[in-house]
Design a protein around this motif. Structure first.
Motif, PDB file in Angstrom:
ATOM      1  N   UNK A 233       0.658  -0.922   0.153  1.00  0.00           N
ATOM      2  CA  UNK A 233       0.031  -0.033   0.277  1.00  0.00           C
ATOM      3  C   UNK A 233       0.476   1.211   0.026  1.00  0.00           C
ATOM      4  N   UNK A 234       0.084   2.847  -0.903  1.00  0.00           N
ATOM      5  CA  UNK A 234       1.226   3.912  -0.401  1.00  0.00           C
ATOM      6  C   UNK A 234       1.954   3.804  -1.156  1.00  0.00           C
ATOM      7  N   UNK A 235       2.429   4.841  -1.431  1.00  0.00           N
ATOM      8  CA  UNK A 235       2.964   5.467  -2.979  1.00  0.00           C
ATOM      9  C   UNK A 235       4.441   4.903  -2.849  1.00  0.00           C
ATOM     10  N   UNK A 236       5.525   4.130  -1.964  1.00  0.00           N
ATOM     11  CA  UNK A 236       6.804   3.867  -1.387  1.00  0.00           C
ATOM     12  C   UNK A 236       7.095   2.797  -2.407  1.00  0.00           C
ATOM     13  N   UNK A 237       6.379   1.851  -3.132  1.00  0.00           N
ATOM     14  CA  UNK A 237       6.790   1.196  -4.086  1.00  0.00           C
ATOM     15  C   UNK A 237       7.130   1.752  -5.356  1.00  0.00           C
ATOM     16  N   UNK A 238       6.190   2.669  -5.973  1.00  0.00           N
ATOM     17  CA  UNK A 238       5.988   3.547  -6.880  1.00  0.00           C
ATOM     18  C   UNK A 238       7.788   4.367  -6.729  1.00  0.00           C
ATOM     19  N   UNK A 239       7.907   4.933  -5.625  1.00  0.00           N
ATOM     20  CA  UNK A 239       9.085   5.784  -6.045  1.00  0.00           C
ATOM     21  C   UNK A 239      10.166   5.492  -5.308  1.00  0.00           C
ATOM     22  N   UNK A 240      10.108   4.136  -5.271  1.00  0.00           N
ATOM     23  CA  UNK A 240      11.476   4.010  -5.472  1.00  0.00           C
ATOM     24  C   UNK A 240      11.034   3.033  -7.204  1.00  0.00           C
ATOM     25  N   UNK A 241      10.226   2.290  -7.286  1.00  0.00           N
ATOM     26  CA  UNK A 241      10.257   2.698  -9.346  1.00  0.00           C
ATOM     27  C   UNK A 241      11.048   3.890  -9.607  1.00  0.00           C
ATOM     28  N   UNK A 242      10.629   4.344  -9.377  1.00  0.00           N
ATOM     29  CA  UNK A 242      10.777   5.571 -10.219  1.00  0.00           C
ATOM     30  C   UNK A 242      12.115   6.130  -9.872  1.00  0.00           C
ATOM     31  N   UNK A 243      12.610   6.370  -9.094  1.00  0.00           N
ATOM     32  CA  UNK A 243      14.404   6.432  -8.827  1.00  0.00           C
ATOM     33  C   UNK A 243      14.822   4.892 -10.072  1.00  0.00           C
ATOM     34  N   UNK A 244      14.732   3.779 -10.128  1.00  0.00           N
ATOM     35  CA  UNK A 244      15.136   3.022 -10.502  1.00  0.00           C
ATOM     36  C   UNK A 244      14.862   3.402 -12.271  1.00  0.00           C
ATOM     37  N   UNK A 245      13.724   4.082 -12.470  1.00  0.00           N
ATOM     38  CA  UNK A 245      13.754   4.576 -14.006  1.00  0.00           C
ATOM     39  C   UNK A 245      14.442   5.349 -14.326  1.00  0.00           C
ATOM     40  N   UNK A 246      14.183   6.665 -13.389  1.00  0.00           N
ATOM     41  CA  UNK A 246      15.242   7.534 -13.598  1.00  0.00           C
ATOM     42  C   UNK A 246      16.754   7.246 -13.824  1.00  0.00           C
ATOM     43  N   UNK A 247      17.296   6.448 -12.391  1.00  0.00           N
ATOM     44  CA  UNK A 247      18.741   5.921 -13.742  1.00  0.00           C
ATOM     45  C   UNK A 247      19.105   5.732 -14.411  1.00  0.00           C
ATOM     46  N   UNK A 248      17.257   4.842 -15.401  1.00  0.00           N
ATOM     47  CA  UNK A 248      17.977   3.965 -16.415  1.00  0.00           C
ATOM     48  C   UNK A 248      17.949   4.914 -17.242  1.00  0.00           C
ATOM     49  N   UNK A 249      16.734   5.416 -17.567  1.00  0.00           N
ATOM     50  CA  UNK A 249      17.146   6.831 -18.556  1.00  0.00           C
ATOM     51  C   UNK A 249      18.445   8.039 -18.378  1.00  0.00           C
ATOM     52  N   UNK A 250      18.827   8.374 -16.692  1.00  0.00           N
ATOM     53  CA  UNK A 250      20.200   9.137 -16.889  1.00  0.00           C
ATOM     54  C   UNK A 250      21.634   8.705 -17.605  1.00  0.00           C
ATOM     55  N   UNK A 251      21.771   7.288 -17.683  1.00  0.00           N
ATOM     56  CA  UNK A 251      22.812   6.729 -18.170  1.00  0.00           C
ATOM     57  C   UNK A 251      22.613   6.415 -20.222  1.00  0.00           C
ATOM     58  N   UNK A 252      20.962   6.549 -19.965  1.00  0.00           N
ATOM     59  CA  UNK A 252      20.794   6.655 -21.553  1.00  0.00           C
ATOM     60  C   UNK A 252      20.870   7.807 -22.012  1.00  0.00           C
ATOM     61  N   UNK A 253      20.758   8.528 -20.920  1.00  0.00           N
ATOM     62  CA  UNK A 253      20.697  10.337 -21.544  1.00  0.00           C
ATOM     63  C   UNK A 253      22.455  11.381 -21.955  1.00  0.00           C
ATOM     64  N   UNK A 254      23.102  10.275 -20.658  1.00  0.00           N
ATOM     65  CA  UNK A 254      24.344  10.363 -20.546  1.00  0.00           C
ATOM     66  C   UNK A 254      25.543   9.890 -22.078  1.00  0.00           C
ATOM     67  N   UNK A 255      24.856   8.357 -22.544  1.00  0.00           N
ATOM     68  CA  UNK A 255      25.627   7.748 -23.187  1.00  0.00           C
ATOM     69  C   UNK A 255      25.325   8.378 -24.802  1.00  0.00           C
ATOM     70  N   UNK A 256      23.607   8.525 -25.127  1.00  0.00           N
ATOM     71  CA  UNK A 256      23.699   9.629 -25.974  1.00  0.00           C
ATOM     72  C   UNK A 256      23.839  10.972 -26.149  1.00  0.00           C
ATOM     73  N   UNK A 257      24.190  11.420 -25.509  1.00  0.00           N
ATOM     74  CA  UNK A 257      24.328  13.157 -25.259  1.00  0.00           C
ATOM     75  C   UNK A 257      26.036  12.956 -26.015  1.00  0.00           C
ATOM     76  N   UNK A 258      27.086  11.902 -25.010  1.00  0.00           N
ATOM     77  CA  UNK A 258      27.956  11.554 -25.536  1.00  0.00           C
ATOM     78  C   UNK A 258      28.342  11.431 -26.640  1.00  0.00           C
ATOM     79  N   UNK A 259      27.672  10.544 -27.030  1.00  0.00           N
ATOM     80  CA  UNK A 259      27.560  10.214 -28.479  1.00  0.00           C
ATOM     81  C   UNK A 259      27.735  10.738 -29.743  1.00  0.00           C
ATOM     82  N   UNK A 260      26.093  11.698 -29.220  1.00  0.00           N
ATOM     83  CA  UNK A 260      26.057  12.969 -30.746  1.00  0.00           C
ATOM     84  C   UNK A 260      26.689  13.911 -30.291  1.00  0.00           C
ATOM     85  N   UNK A 261      27.186  14.616 -29.096  1.00  0.00           N
ATOM     86  CA  UNK A 261      27.771  15.714 -29.545  1.00  0.00           C
ATOM     87  C   UNK A 261      29.586  14.970 -29.746  1.00  0.00           C
ATOM     88  N   UNK A 262      30.107  14.101 -29.994  1.00  0.00           N
ATOM     89  CA  UNK A 262      31.448  13.699 -30.330  1.00  0.00           C
ATOM     90  C   UNK A 262      30.836  14.257 -31.566  1.00  0.00           C
TER      91      UNK A 262
END
Length: 385
Positions: free
Chosen positions: A285-314
């Motif tokens: 019950x509650x929002x905790x599992x969604x908050x934890x899931x959001x951290x995992x999702x934002x972590x994956x998106x962070x890595x994806x965005x960083x790799x994509x940014x470096x690649x395209x910028x180069x």
């Protein structure tokens, strides 16, 4: 000329995701460390050491009981009893417990009857232990767990204030050589920083039966495990999810309260535990599992965005943007490393310096595999039997 193109959106997204990750690390994951430091000088503690009952449900664990029970029975605590409920009686286990009872008069044991059908034996065993206990405060652990000091019970009991009904403690696997051990100790440390950090923040949402305590009256007030009696598991995380609130829950995070778990005999044992958790965590019950899931999702998106940014910028020869992306990754890694190192130092864990980026990247993947495996399992595999 377009205002928003791929080479402008990606750096902005990377920055936003970095801020999101910083909020989680500084606002949540760092809580366990700061709490352990603050409670070292806490004044709002119970010094009375009320009598308590330690309850352990065991199955196929004769060797584990021989190895670990003496460390529990020899705790420096004025009055306590240890109740062992053994699933599927065996002569060697009965003899082991009888020999220990001759040496330790505060040890008691019984067996779950073979006639018990269509009910979780773990939940039945806990219920039997609670009904047999003589004291209000109940402390729970498992046969493969060993307290790291003889002050474990005192450290847990200092949280037994009048307003407290639940105390959550820290546990992790023993440190042994090998890749698998590094992997599961990292996973357990990170999950502990999550659920204990949330509890310290006033939003408890789960606990683990390897190191926790609650009042007997709370168990009866909740009518035991009746709300999830049809499930094979959930005797710890779901029960705490239903009953824990900011006003009735405390966290014990001192090094003396650490419970060390023996390494699983087989890798599949740990995998089954993770799959079972994936099955029960859906019911939180509650929002905790969604908050934890959001951290995992934002972590994956962070890595994806960083790799994509470096690649395209180069590719576009935008060296400044590429440098900013690298600095964002380095800033997050530095922040993460500091938080992990400080928390790991308190509990005597590995620092994970070189392996931290790798495990940080892979952890969402292996947890995703466990969730996928749960989806392909038959529903009755998680039901009582």
């Amino acid at each position: 000329m377009e205002l928003f193109t791929i080479d402008t959106i990606l750096p902005i997204a990377s920055g936003a995701l970095f801020i999101t990750q910083a909020v989680y690390y500084l606002g949540l994951y760092n809580k366990l460390y700061t709490h352990s430091r603050e409670t070292a000088y806490a004044t709002d503690i119970n010094t009375q050491n009320p009598p308590l009952s330690v309850i352990i449900v065991a199955k196929d664990a004769t060797h584990e009981l021989q190895e670990n029970l003496p460390f529990i029975l020899e705790q420096d605590y004025p009055e306590f009893e240890v109740i062992v409920i053994y699933d599927r009686p065996a002569d060697d286990c009965d003899n082991t417990l009888k020999l220990l009872e001759d040496k330790y008069p505060n040890l008691y044991h019984t067996f779950i009857p073979d006639s018990a059908r269509y009910i979780s034996h773990k939940k039945l065993g806990i219920t039997m232990g609670i009904k047999a206990s003589r004291h209000e405060w109940l402390v729970f652990t498992e046969p493969d767990c060993r307290p790291q000091s003889n002050q474990w019970l005192k450290q847990m009991a200092r949280n037994f204030t009048p307003a407290t009904e639940i105390v959550l403690g820290y546990s992790n696997y023993e440190k042994v050589p090998g890749w698998f051990n590094k992997k599961i100790t990292f996973d357990t440390l990170l999950n502990s920083m999550r659920y204990l950090g949330m509890a310290v923040s006033g939003h408890p949402y789960m606990g683990t039966g390897r190191n926790m305590a609650y009042r007997k009256t709370l168990y009866y007030k909740q009518k035991g495990f009746v709300s999830h009696l049809n499930l094979q598991r959930g005797e710890d995380d779901l029960f705490i999810n239903e009953t824990a609130r900011a006003h009735n829950t405390r966290v014990e995070a001192s090094p003396e309260s650490l419970m060390r778990i023996a390494m699983p005999k087989y890798k599949r044992i740990w995998c089954e535990e993770k799959i079972s958790y994936a099955a029960t965590s859906r019911l939180f019950h509650g929002t905790a599992r969604y908050l934890m899931g959001f951290e995992t999702c934002s972590r994956f998106l962070f890595y994806t965005a960083i790799i994509a940014t470096i690649t395209i910028s180069i590719l576009l020869h935008q060296w400044t943007i590429a440098a900013i992306a690298v600095l964002l990754w380095l800033a997050r890694f530095t922040m993460q490393l500091i938080v992990f190192r400080k928390t790991a130092k308190v509990f005597g864990e590995r620092k994970f310096c070189a392996l931290l980026p790798l495990f940080d990247f892979l952890q969402p993947a292996w947890n995703g595999v466990f969730k996928l495996q749960r989806k392909f399992r038959r529903k009755n595999e998680f039901m009582r039997k």
